[in-house]
Write an enzyme that holds these catalytic residues in place. Structure first.
Site, PDB file in Angstrom:
ATOM      1  N   TRP A  69       0.860  -1.181   0.000  1.00 34.62           N
ATOM      2  CA  TRP A  69       0.000   0.000   0.000  1.00 34.62           C
ATOM      3  C   TRP A  69       0.897   1.232   0.000  1.00 34.62           C
ATOM      4  O   TRP A  69       1.826   1.324   0.811  1.00 34.62           O
ATOM      5  CB  TRP A  69      -0.914   0.042   1.227  1.00 34.62           C
ATOM      6  CG  TRP A  69      -1.623   1.364   1.284  1.00 34.62           C
ATOM      7  CD1 TRP A  69      -2.654   1.776   0.486  1.00 34.62           C
ATOM      8  CD2 TRP A  69      -1.303   2.483   2.134  1.00 34.62           C
ATOM      9  NE1 TRP A  69      -2.990   3.075   0.787  1.00 34.62           N
ATOM     10  CE2 TRP A  69      -2.182   3.539   1.782  1.00 34.62           C
ATOM     11  CE3 TRP A  69      -0.359   2.695   3.136  1.00 34.62           C
ATOM     12  CZ2 TRP A  69      -2.145   4.783   2.414  1.00 34.62           C
ATOM     13  CZ3 TRP A  69      -0.315   3.934   3.762  1.00 34.62           C
ATOM     14  CH2 TRP A  69      -1.218   4.961   3.402  1.00 34.62           C
TER      15      TRP A  69
ATOM     16  N   ASP B  59      -9.750  -2.866   1.364  1.00 31.66           N
ATOM     17  CA  ASP B  59      -9.862  -2.383   2.741  1.00 31.66           C
ATOM     18  C   ASP B  59     -11.254  -1.781   2.903  1.00 31.66           C
ATOM     19  O   ASP B  59     -11.672  -0.938   2.097  1.00 31.66           O
ATOM     20  CB  ASP B  59      -8.757  -1.339   2.990  1.00 31.66           C
ATOM     21  CG  ASP B  59      -8.724  -0.835   4.424  1.00 31.66           C
ATOM     22  OD1 ASP B  59      -9.788  -0.422   4.941  1.00 31.66           O
ATOM     23  OD2 ASP B  59      -7.645  -0.826   5.035  1.00 31.66           O
TER      24      ASP B  59
ATOM     25  N   ASP C 247      -7.494  -4.458   9.851  1.00 31.32           N
ATOM     26  CA  ASP C 247      -6.737  -3.200   9.768  1.00 31.32           C
ATOM     27  C   ASP C 247      -7.501  -2.101  10.497  1.00 31.32           C
ATOM     28  O   ASP C 247      -8.420  -1.497   9.945  1.00 31.32           O
ATOM     29  CB  ASP C 247      -6.515  -2.819   8.292  1.00 31.32           C
ATOM     30  CG  ASP C 247      -5.608  -1.594   8.167  1.00 31.32           C
ATOM     31  OD1 ASP C 247      -5.078  -1.145   9.201  1.00 31.32           O
ATOM     32  OD2 ASP C 247      -5.432  -1.095   7.037  1.00 31.32           O
TER      33      ASP C 247
ATOM     34  N   HIS D 142      -8.694  -6.223   4.090  1.00 31.67           N
ATOM     35  CA  HIS D 142      -8.362  -5.478   5.293  1.00 31.67           C
ATOM     36  C   HIS D 142      -9.698  -5.113   5.921  1.00 31.67           C
ATOM     37  O   HIS D 142     -10.332  -4.142   5.530  1.00 31.67           O
ATOM     38  CB  HIS D 142      -7.556  -4.212   4.966  1.00 31.67           C
ATOM     39  CG  HIS D 142      -6.088  -4.446   4.931  1.00 31.67           C
ATOM     40  ND1 HIS D 142      -5.167  -3.433   4.837  1.00 31.67           N
ATOM     41  CD2 HIS D 142      -5.375  -5.603   5.018  1.00 31.67           C
ATOM     42  CE1 HIS D 142      -3.946  -3.965   4.849  1.00 31.67           C
ATOM     43  NE2 HIS D 142      -4.047  -5.264   4.953  1.00 31.67           N
TER      44      HIS D 142
ATOM     45  N   HIS E 103     -11.774   2.015   2.538  1.00 35.13           N
ATOM     46  CA  HIS E 103     -11.146   2.717   1.415  1.00 35.13           C
ATOM     47  C   HIS E 103     -12.070   3.067   0.262  1.00 35.13           C
ATOM     48  O   HIS E 103     -11.621   3.249  -0.864  1.00 35.13           O
ATOM     49  CB  HIS E 103      -9.963   1.899   0.891  1.00 35.13           C
ATOM     50  CG  HIS E 103      -8.780   1.934   1.806  1.00 35.13           C
ATOM     51  ND1 HIS E 103      -7.523   1.556   1.442  1.00 35.13           N
ATOM     52  CD2 HIS E 103      -8.674   2.343   3.096  1.00 35.13           C
ATOM     53  CE1 HIS E 103      -6.689   1.705   2.457  1.00 35.13           C
ATOM     54  NE2 HIS E 103      -7.373   2.167   3.471  1.00 35.13           N
TER      55      HIS E 103
ATOM     56  N   LYS F 176      -7.106   2.632  -2.603  1.00 39.13           N
ATOM     57  CA  LYS F 176      -7.694   3.569  -1.646  1.00 39.13           C
ATOM     58  C   LYS F 176      -8.371   4.706  -2.402  1.00 39.13           C
ATOM     59  O   LYS F 176      -7.942   5.075  -3.492  1.00 39.13           O
ATOM     60  CB  LYS F 176      -6.589   4.114  -0.735  1.00 39.13           C
ATOM     61  CG  LYS F 176      -7.102   4.882   0.466  1.00 39.13           C
ATOM     62  CD  LYS F 176      -5.997   5.061   1.513  1.00 39.13           C
ATOM     63  CE  LYS F 176      -6.512   5.857   2.705  1.00 39.13           C
ATOM     64  NZ  LYS F 176      -5.563   5.912   3.808  1.00 39.13           N
TER      65      LYS F 176
ATOM     66  N   ASP G 200     -12.386   6.995   6.506  1.00 37.02           N
ATOM     67  CA  ASP G 200     -11.506   5.852   6.752  1.00 37.02           C
ATOM     68  C   ASP G 200     -10.853   5.981   8.125  1.00 37.02           C
ATOM     69  O   ASP G 200      -9.646   6.169   8.244  1.00 37.02           O
ATOM     70  CB  ASP G 200     -10.446   5.823   5.631  1.00 37.02           C
ATOM     71  CG  ASP G 200      -9.458   4.676   5.793  1.00 37.02           C
ATOM     72  OD1 ASP G 200      -9.865   3.620   6.304  1.00 37.02           O
ATOM     73  OD2 ASP G 200      -8.297   4.846   5.405  1.00 37.02           O
TER      74      ASP G 200
HETATM   75  C1  RNT Z   1      -3.834   2.686   4.816  1.00 34.11           C
HETATM   76  C2  RNT Z   1      -3.969   1.241   4.510  1.00 34.11           C
HETATM   77  C3  RNT Z   1      -2.876   0.372   5.019  1.00 34.11           C
HETATM   78  C4  RNT Z   1      -2.430   0.718   6.426  1.00 34.11           C
HETATM   79  C5  RNT Z   1      -1.435  -0.228   7.019  1.00 34.11           C
HETATM   80  C6  RNT Z   1      -0.816   0.304   8.262  1.00 34.11           C
HETATM   81  O1  RNT Z   1      -4.937   3.407   4.508  1.00 34.11           O
HETATM   82  O2  RNT Z   1      -5.198   0.790   4.960  1.00 34.11           O
HETATM   83  O3  RNT Z   1      -3.261  -0.947   4.929  1.00 34.11           O
HETATM   84  O4  RNT Z   1      -3.515   0.842   7.287  1.00 34.11           O
HETATM   85  O5  RNT Z   1      -0.507  -0.576   6.080  1.00 34.11           O
HETATM   86 ZN    ZN Z   2      -5.545  -1.324   4.873  1.00 37.50          ZN
END
Ligand code: RNT
Ligand code: ZN
Length: 428
Positions: free
Chosen positions: A188, A262, A329, A289, A265, A231, A297
């Site tokens: 990421w 995620d 996460d 995630h 995101h 993201k 977020d």
């Molecule tokens: C950031 C991402 C990523 C981080 C971690 C710490 O927006 O979600 O995954 O949270 O790498």
């Molecule tokens: Zn993440």
């Protein structure tokens, strides 16, 4: 206090209720026991890591709260993590970031990191039978200060971050080989712009080319799997994020990588549960995630929300348990950090159990028959089925505290260990 025979009795009754619907609770629990959740190390120290390069983690990430007792060393973090693991049923994984390297006090540049800097983690994991997943760290670093890393216009800076990615894949491969279980290494990058940009194309071209260099070396999938995480926006990258969803979906499909979704995101009303069966048409494997955004977020601790249940349902109903890697996460410094891990992971497991206990054959039959009335009735009625008795029994049989009893152990640990950590007693 409720005793074990009472929990067993409650389970027996629950098993009967579920079997009336054609659901085998024993089989559900057996399956649940085989699902690893990759628990992120960074809840334990507010995404701090051990490099001490900056006070600000950067990358548009924000951890709020100042609950006492955060881990300051790898040993403290491992001890806290073990405490959490002892309160969570099943066998799980640790998700580690490159910034958690153990360099023996030496300053090792991120592009020079090697497996030796993670030997402490590997030995510990081997000892305890946990797998490890990994992440290059593209934030909390002077060369990430202007918000660009792998898509940076400066060749030197971009090259530095490419080398970091290459180094991290090798570390991932070494971890996977040592532990006998593939390490998912997730890329990421925070790259993006606060305000309107006039060139959205070139940073994306640079990112794609840089990623191709990071992934150029072939590494055995039995040891190392690559994932890329998209993201929508971050703090300071509100107007443009180079690695958007479309960017990485295309990248993952064309390069046969795992896509990482995620939960925080996307647009606030957009859910990843609906994306799973869509992207799985084109991908071998997916990384999640699991997080909880509140208005943005915000990475709140995961709870048993409707969306968490929907995510678990999609994984189970789509028969994707062997192709979807479940990672967590979130980072909340306003509550006990060990408790945060336990709350989030137990919630994830509860959601999976609920999904495994759903009378899916019956529901499918209603749907196929066009009997949407019965479908809705069943979906609603199953919400008050004795799921809690099955979960309690699972905890009992797994040797972890039932119900809220685990909090007593966290409180004791807080008193005996966490609260003794103050700046005055910082270990050397
Ligand atoms: C950031 C991402 C990523 C981080 C971690 C710490 O927006 O979600 O995954 O949270 O790498
Ligand atoms: Zn993440």
């Amino acid at each position: 206090m409720t005793d074990s025979p009472t929990f067993e009795l409650a389970y027996k009754a629950a098993r009967q209720r579920y079997s009336d619907l054609g659901v085998d609770t024993d089989a559900a629990l057996q399956r649940l026991g085989t699902i690893p959740v990759s628990i992120h190390c960074w809840q334990g120290d507010d995404v701090g890591g051990f490099e001490g390069l900056t006070d600000d983690i950067g990358g548009g990430l924000a951890v709020t709260g100042s609950y006492p007792g955060k881990a300051r060393t790898p040993d403290e973090l491992r001890s806290d993590f073990e405490k959490a693991l002892s309160l969570i049923p099943g066998t799980h994984r640790l998700n580690l970031h490159a910034s958690y390297a153990e360099t023996g006090g030496r300053n090792v540049e991120r592009n020079e990191l090697g497996p030796e800097h993670f030997q402490g983690w590997i030995d510990w994991a081997k000892d305890r039978g946990v797998g490890i997943d990994f992440n290059p760290t593209y934030f909390a670093h002077p060369r990430a200060d202007d918000g660009f890393t792998l898509s940076h216009p400066d060749d030197g800076i971009r090259q530095f971050w490419i080398e970091h990615g290459i180094a991290c894949r090798r570390i991932g491969a070494a971890i996977g080989a040592a532990l006998g279980s593939p390490c998912v290494t997730n890329v990421w990058v925070p790259d993006g712009m606060k305000d309107l940009t006039v060139d959205r194309r070139r940073p994306r071209e640079r990112l794609a080319a840089a990623l191709d260099e990071v992934f150029a070396e072939t590494l055995a999938p039995a040891c190392q799997l690559d994932a890329v995480e998209c993201k929508l926006f971050g703090i300071g990258s509100e107007s443009y994020v180079v690695g958007s969803h479309e960017f990485y979906l295309g990248y993952a499909i064309t390069r046969q990588k795992l896509l990482c979704l995620d939960a925080g995101h996307f647009h606030p009303t957009e859910v990843i549960s609906d994306k799973i069966s869509a992207v799985m048409q084109y991908l071998d494997r997916l990384l999640l995630h699991v997080s909880r955004g509140v208005r943005w977020d915000s990475d709140h601790v995961v709870i048993l929300s409707d969306e968490l249940q929907a995510i678990a349902q999609e994984i189970v109903r789509g028969d994707y348990l062997d192709r979807v890697h479940i990672g967590l996460d979130f980072f909340d410094a306003s509550i006990n950090r060990v408790a945060a891990w336990v709350i989030g992971t137990r919630a994830m497991l509860k959601a999976l159990l609920l999904a495994l206990l759903a009378p899916i054959d019956l529901l499918r039959q209603f749907e196929n028959d066009g009997d949407f009335t019965s479908r809705l009735v069943m979906m609603e009625e199953q919400k008050s089925f004795p799921f809690g008795a099955v979960w309690d029994y699972y905890c009992l049989k797994s040797g972890v505290p039932v119900g809220t009893d685990w909090l007593n152990e966290v409180r004791l640990y807080e008193k005996d260990v966490l609260l003794l950590r103050s700046s005055a007693s910082a270990p050397g």
